[in-house]
Structures are given as structure tokens and as C-alpha cells.
Scaffold this motif. Sequence first.
Motif, PDB file in Angstrom:
ATOM      1  N   UNK A 132      -0.893   4.527 -11.864  1.00 28.91           N
ATOM      2  CA  UNK A 132      -1.959   4.225 -10.912  1.00 28.91           C
ATOM      3  C   UNK A 132      -3.036   3.383 -11.595  1.00 28.91           C
ATOM      4  N   UNK A 133      -3.369   3.755 -12.831  1.00 28.66           N
ATOM      5  CA  UNK A 133      -4.353   2.960 -13.575  1.00 28.66           C
ATOM      6  C   UNK A 133      -3.843   1.528 -13.722  1.00 28.66           C
ATOM      7  N   UNK A 157      -1.898  -0.073 -11.683  1.00 27.95           N
ATOM      8  CA  UNK A 157      -2.031  -0.747 -10.385  1.00 27.95           C
ATOM      9  C   UNK A 157      -3.484  -1.179 -10.169  1.00 27.95           C
ATOM     10  N   UNK A 207       2.423   1.769  -3.376  1.00 27.30           N
ATOM     11  CA  UNK A 207       1.429   2.320  -4.295  1.00 27.30           C
ATOM     12  C   UNK A 207       1.163   3.780  -3.977  1.00 27.30           C
ATOM     13  N   UNK A 208       1.318   4.132  -2.701  1.00 27.45           N
ATOM     14  CA  UNK A 208       1.144   5.530  -2.300  1.00 27.45           C
ATOM     15  C   UNK A 208       2.111   6.430  -3.063  1.00 27.45           C
ATOM     16  N   UNK A 209       3.276   5.878  -3.393  1.00 31.01           N
ATOM     17  CA  UNK A 209       4.306   6.698  -4.031  1.00 31.01           C
ATOM     18  C   UNK A 209       4.064   6.915  -5.527  1.00 31.01           C
ATOM     19  N   UNK A 210       3.088   6.216  -6.090  1.00 31.31           N
ATOM     20  CA  UNK A 210       2.822   6.399  -7.518  1.00 31.31           C
ATOM     21  C   UNK A 210       2.235   7.783  -7.763  1.00 31.31           C
ATOM     22  N   UNK A 211       2.650   8.415  -8.848  1.00 30.79           N
ATOM     23  CA  UNK A 211       2.118   9.748  -9.134  1.00 30.79           C
ATOM     24  C   UNK A 211       1.518   9.860 -10.532  1.00 30.79           C
ATOM     25  N   UNK A 212       1.993   9.045 -11.473  1.00 30.44           N
ATOM     26  CA  UNK A 212       1.500   9.180 -12.843  1.00 30.44           C
ATOM     27  C   UNK A 212       0.160   8.467 -13.000  1.00 30.44           C
ATOM     28  N   UNK A 213      -0.807   9.107 -13.635  1.00 31.10           N
ATOM     29  CA  UNK A 213      -2.105   8.436 -13.835  1.00 31.10           C
ATOM     30  C   UNK A 213      -1.945   7.064 -14.484  1.00 31.10           C
ATOM     31  N   UNK A 268       0.838  -1.198   0.000  1.00 35.19           N
ATOM     32  CA  UNK A 268       0.000   0.000   0.000  1.00 35.19           C
ATOM     33  C   UNK A 268       0.877   1.252   0.000  1.00 35.19           C
TER      34      UNK A 268
END
Lengths: 488, 471
Positions: free
Chosen positions: A450-451, A453, A441-447, A438
Motif C-alpha cells: 500500500x505504501x 501504491x 488497489x482495494x485488494x492490497x493488504x500488506x503495508x 481503485x
Amino acid sequence: MSTTTDIVAKLWGLCNVLRDDGVTYNEYVTELTYLLFLKMLEETGKEEQLPEGWRWGLLAKREGMDQLDYYKAMLLELGKAKDALVGAIFIDAQTRLRKPTNLKALTSNIDQLDWFSAREEGLGNLYEGLLEKNAADKKSGAGQYFTPRPLIDCIVRLMQPQPGEVIQDPAGGTAGFLVAADRYIKDHTDDLYTLTEQQAFFQRHNAFSGAELVPDTHRLSMMNLLLHGIEGGMENIDTLSPDGEALPKANLILTNPPFGTKKGGGRPTRSDFSITADTSNKQLAFVEHIVRALAPGGRAAVVIPDNVLFEDNTGRRLRTWLMDLCDLHTILRLPTGIFYAQGVKTNVLFFRRGKSDKGNTKAVWVYDMRANAPAYGKTRPLSVADFADFEAAYGADANGGAARQDQGEDSRWRKFDRAAITDRNDNLDISWLRDTEAEAEEALTEPEDIAAAIIGHLKAALEEIEVLSDELEPDSVDEAAAVAGAAA
Amino acid sequence: MNGLPQGWATISLAEAVEPDAPIIYGILQPGPDQKEGVPYVRPTEIVNDAIQLTELRRTTPEIAKRYSRSSLDAGDVLLSIVGTIGKVATVPEDLAGGNITQSSCRVRARRALTSTAFMAHFLRSPSARRQFDEARLGTAVPRLNLEDVRAMELPVSPLPEQRRIVAKIDSLTGKSKRARDHLDHIPRLVEKYKQAILAAAFRGDLTRGMEHNGIAAQGGDRIDARASQLDELPIGWAWASIGGVGQVTGGLTKNAARKSLPKQVPYLRVANVYANQLRLADIAHVGCTEAEYQRTLLRAGDLLVVEGNGSIDQIGRVAVWNDEVPGCSHQNHLIRVSLDRAVLPEFALYWLMSPGGRAAIEAVASSSSGLHTLSISKVKGLPIPICSEAEQTELVRRIKSAFAWVERLSSDASSSRKLIDRLDQSVLAKAFKGELVPQDPADEPASALLDRIRSERATAPKAKRGRKKAA
């Protein structure tokens, strides 16, 4: 920028020219394969492989509709060519181009490429570059066939392919593993120069064998091997069908089998399968194939999704069987998000086929590269350096025989002896570091990341439910008893 | 229970437990928490079918000793019987010797007849839940009587079949649990995705490659990016302030005198405005003068910004008013922004919801007193990036379509999440109807097993209310 990356960028740029002709990325790579192959035969003076009257020069000098018509006729003709290689590249070949101007744009651009430099650096690298671009592009959907190259290179370095070994990839994709193994051998033999002529011939013609089910992907793999100086070897067959039994016994198997269930819940149709004959789960069936296809003492490195490690019933029987027949010495838990197209969780199993069929696994070493890993994706791609610690821990022996040091509960590298695994009911989904998925995944920034994930989680959930729904089918008493027996 | 499959029998729960360990509840008054005492489980510590071991409280050894009859062994099944009825967990080895409170009871499955796992699965099944519902007492705090728990009917199959059932349930629910775990990640990621889309939008990433038709902030107060340390904007964009591109006004202040005014109008309060969402089920009315009404009458396209008095992440939540209730006014805790034509309301809305907009709001909302509020002047001063109208339109369109995609996906995920719970229940229902695994005629029927056990126990104390209905 090297010449190769320059050319790759140029060829890739041409793709945009074709977008308005309704050509997809995948079709574009296939189209380029036809044209590059023809151009290459011209450049290397091997055009006599082609039937009389069909040449790059004759194609390139034409204009307009005349050129497109010639090209169409040419593809048809070459698909019937007597030369096995030409026939394999052009089988069922059809162009997607409709506008003559687009064909002209491609032929003249290919003619203008700096072929001299490209050949110096290797046409193979150029082509691999194109395949990688295609896989990295989400719209192409090719990511599922494409194992990240830094991972392939790491695996090849650890497995140390040797001249004279038969190397197999039963789910070959675009032949990334075989090409990397070939490059490794060439790097260690001064491009086969230190080998005898006979040995060199073996490397070019008999060392590599593979299978790829999808015809278009198979075509790309043939071209890729060819550009790396390897002729043939990749068959357009389904490894899980009786055709797969005919693959030659291998000293080394490197593969990343497809994930998921066989379409329509189909079972493997291999007569030699015993463990996975009843499952529609492809990766389990591939593991059985790999164990059966290894020569005694042969070694394998296989990329598999997590469920191979924890799946009950068939999965568990397969793991027990694998650990009996083979020395499963190392498991690498890969970080999430390193595959282009999906957020699946994967691992690499490293094992060696024993000479006997019993008790070959004494201990399993697990390297957890997943816990607390950076969030890989668009902004933080996987690199060769990411594998350095694991490679150091793995040691210099391809079969995991180097002295290794369990670095304790806080480290990524631990040893579990066979008894400890038995206590876990042969569940190999072993993690001891705190799960920080989690947080990662929190560190993801690019749409896009995240999509990816989100899609990864949905796909994983979907897969669980698909298997569950399969399992809801009524069993026979024997099957039910086997399940109870396996769980006991 | 009728229609039991071949070889099954129904017994009472009292008979399905070890004879020396009747179904029982635990400690009445465990007293204050002890550092080094005997751990005991309350229903609150049973979460997702497991006991949260780190949360356990402890009682003194003296009290625990007095309640030794309800002491726990590894493999005991716990069932909550007060408050939330029907939570089930199995006691792990670390908790042997622990205890329970009067809010749950201990069920120690009788090994000769059944197993811990079979018992635990039964207590979670629809069949058991139906029996809980029938026996439930109390309205404010629901509870079950021990006598009713002991009298519950448990269908038992031949022992080998029980093992097959348990293995099958474990395999199926293992998969559904993993699927559920995956789906639980979705809501958080969906929120993140929306934030990432908004961030990308105001970096110009979503409209990269569009023609930039000059700067659209004419007439607005241009803010010097360097002076106010604002991010660099894409070419063709400019920073403005909210006050420079729209009228920022307050609403009606509530007071007792308003009740007597003849003109009563509908008006929006903080409770009606959420982030990009209006909740209009409950609209209050207030008295005002005609002049006030004209000043505070909402018009389609107005932004409503919540002034404060909540936690920092709720301050400045904003929605667009589309004249859903004609003739509506607003309260003073909602700040209204009527934008010039140069700025699309939804563009401004998305900016104020984006990471950049939120950061600006939170920066001005914080105060030394610890109370966070906005004011008309603070809202006027908020920065907003402006681009051409064509680009604003395109940007709003792309944000909306990305949001629509992810919201559809999120709602599918949440329906799936609920369906998985129902799937588990239906698996359990099938299991205890004997429909999950096949029967094997070679297995010893449960009735024969029961007869054997009962005759062995003829010398021992009698079972309480053993009933048998062999099919």
C-alpha cells in the motif's frame, strides 16, 4: 532448493554480518563482486590476468589487519591493471569494510561455497540471483535499475534474438536484457556448440553492446556479463550524450530506459537528435535514440512509462515520427506494481525499423494486461505464467506478423488501425476496459504494497507537476506555434 | 480593462457569440422526466468541467420545441447562473439538439472571432470569476442576470495567438488534471495503509524477532482460541477479554431532574468522541450527585467507547482520555474502559481500531432488530490479544511512527491538491493577461479583425453593446 538458490541465500545471509559495519546492500553487492571475481579467476585457472603478487589464495589465507591491508592494497593495484577486464571491474574500487573480522567472514564463507555445483548451474545465475535479491530489497534503492525478470524473459521469448545479431541495451542497468538474450541464444544453439567457431567468437565478443551511466551499476553489469561468458560490450557512457552516437547499429534493441526527467532539467546533448533535443524527459529521448540506433529492419522492445503514450508536444511529435519510421505493431499495457521500487505505470512498445522513412505503421495491436489485473506486490509477485495469454496473442513472428485476431471490446487484445490513431491525435494511451485501478488497489493488504501504491501516485503527480513547471518557462513564438500546430 | 497587450482588444460577451444565437437560458418547466424525450442539462450535472451524460433528464419534444431558441449545438459552452455560479462545460456531439434549464445559459462562441475552447477557458478564469462576483444577485440563492452576463468583458487576442493560448492551457491543465487524479487516490490509500499496519501489528509482524517475556495476561479471563474461533496469535501472546483486563462502566443517564441538582459538572457526550480523536470544543455540563460523580469521573488512560445509535461503522469508535479537561464525567452512551496496568491504553485503542477488533465489535453490535448497539456486557466480552508490556510499548511506538509518517504524507498531498487548483487559476489568469504565450507582431490585431467583422455586419442587425478598447 537448487544449489544456486542455496548459495545465493547463504551469500545474502552474510550481508547481515556486515550491517554493523555500516555497509549498505548496494555496497555489499559491489564488495561481493570484487571477491567473487577473484575467487572465480582462481577456480577457472585464469589468475594470470591479474598482476603478479595479487591472488585470491594470498588474500584468503591472511588474517586480521594484515588481511584487510592486503585487500585494500589489492583493490588499488587491480584498478590500475593492464588487463582491460580486470581494470574495468576494479576501477575506483574501494572497500567499505572496516573490521578485519568481517573480511575474514566473507573470504572464508566464499571459500566454503560449493563451487563445483555452482559452476555446473552457472555462476551467472548465482550472480543474477544476488542482483535480484538486492533489487527486491526496498532499502537498497536498486529496484529502479532492475526490470522484473519474468518480464524480461517474456520480451526475449517474443523477440527471438538470433545468433549473429547485434543486440543493444542503451540503458543497460545490470545487463539483465543482454544476459537473457544470450541465454536464449545459447538455449537454441546447444550453448553455441552448433555455431561455427567464428560465429561463437562473435557471440562472446561482439554480439552485445550496451551503455550504463552509473559507474557502480556499470561494474555490476560487467561482472554479470562476464559470468555469462560475455567479455566487454557494456560501456560506462551516457547514451544521451555524443558518446551514445558511437554505439553500433543494432538488429535488436531490448531496453528499459530510466524514468523521469534529467537532473537539473538538462537536455540531451546528442547532435543527431531532432525530435527530443529540447526535452529533459529522459524516456522520450531514449525512444529517439532507439529508433536512430536500429539498423533497417531491426526490431526493438522498450519498456516505457505511460506518459510516452499520451504526452503532448514533444511526446506527440515523437510518436508520429516513430510510427512513420517504424512499424509500431504492438503495445503491451503492463499491470501496476510490478516494479520493485515504484508504482509507475508502464508499457512495452514493440516495433520494427522500416526500410523507408514513411508510413511504416499500418495498425497497432494493444494488449491490456493492466485492467482488472491482480494487485501485484509482495503477496502476489509477477510470474512467467502471467504473460502466457499475451504471448499466445502476440504470435510466433517476432515482428508481429503472425495472424492475429481482435477479440472485441470485452477482451484484452484489440487492433487499432493507423487512421483510428490519427483520430486520437496519435495518443497511444488506449484503454477500453473499465478502469478498476481503485478496485485492484482495494485488494492490497500488506503495508509495504500500500505504501508503494501511495508513493507511486505521489511520484506520478510529482512528475506531472515537474513537466508542467518546465513548460511554464516562456517559449519563443516559434515554439508556441509548434505547440499550437501539434495540437491542431 | 487596462494594460492589454499589443494586438488585443476587449469586447462584450454579447458580441463574442454568434449573432443568430444570443446568450440565453433554457426551459422554465421541463415537467416530469421522460423516457424517450429531449435531454436537458442542469447545473448539478456539470461536474469537473464536464457534463455527466448518464445523469441527464429528458423533457417532452413539445416542451423542447417551445424552447428551441435555447437548443444546444456541439461546441456550445454552458455557464451555470443560478445556485453555484460559474460552472462551465462544453456540449459534446451526443448532446446536440438537447437543451438547458433556466439555471444555466448557453454561450455559442463566434467562430470568426474566437473559439469554443478560448471562451470556455475564459469563463473559468479569475477574470471571469471576478466579474461574476461583481454582478452576483440574491443571498439565499445566488444568481446572475443574463444582461450582466452579456455585458461581461472578454479580452481577445489575435486569432493565431488564441490558438497558441488554448494549446498551452490544454497542455498545462492536462498535466495538472492527471496530477490531481493521482492525488485523489491518496486519502483512500492512507486509510488502507493504517488498517494494514494495525492488522500487521496484531499479527505480531511489527515486533517479530522481539524477545517474548512470557504471557502478560495474568489475572485476565483467558479465552480459549479454538472455542471462540479466534485467530492464532504469535508466540508469547494470549487472548483475554476486555472485561478481564479492565473495569468496564457506564455513565450518567440524562433526565430532566438533573437540571435542578446543585452539582453541575462537565461531561463528555458521543459528539465528543471520534476514532482516536476527541473533539472538545463543545463540552456540555450536567447535574449529578457526589456519588455518581465519583463513579463516573474520567481518569487519564480511560478508553471511551461509543455505544451506538449510528451506522455500523461508527459504533464502537474509541479514543483515549488523557484528562484534557480535568474533572470531566461522561454520558451513558459512552462506555468507559479503565484498563489494568498490564495493558497500555493505546495498545487497547489500536486493537479496537484494527480490522480484528472492528470485526469483533461489529459481530456483537449487530442485532435482529437492525439497530446496532453495544452495551457494557458486550464490551466486557470483546476479545483482546495481550503480549508483554515491553512488546506493547514497542508496538504502540511503531504504529504511532507509521501513522505519523502516513499522516504527514497525506497532509502534504492534500495541500498539494489545493495548490494545483490554484495553479490552474493562475495559469488562466496569466493567459488572459497575455502573459502565457509570446505575442507575434505578424498576427492580425484583434481590433482589425473586429473592424472587419463589424463592417461586414453593417447590413445585419446591430450588435447589442459592442465596446472596443484596442491597446
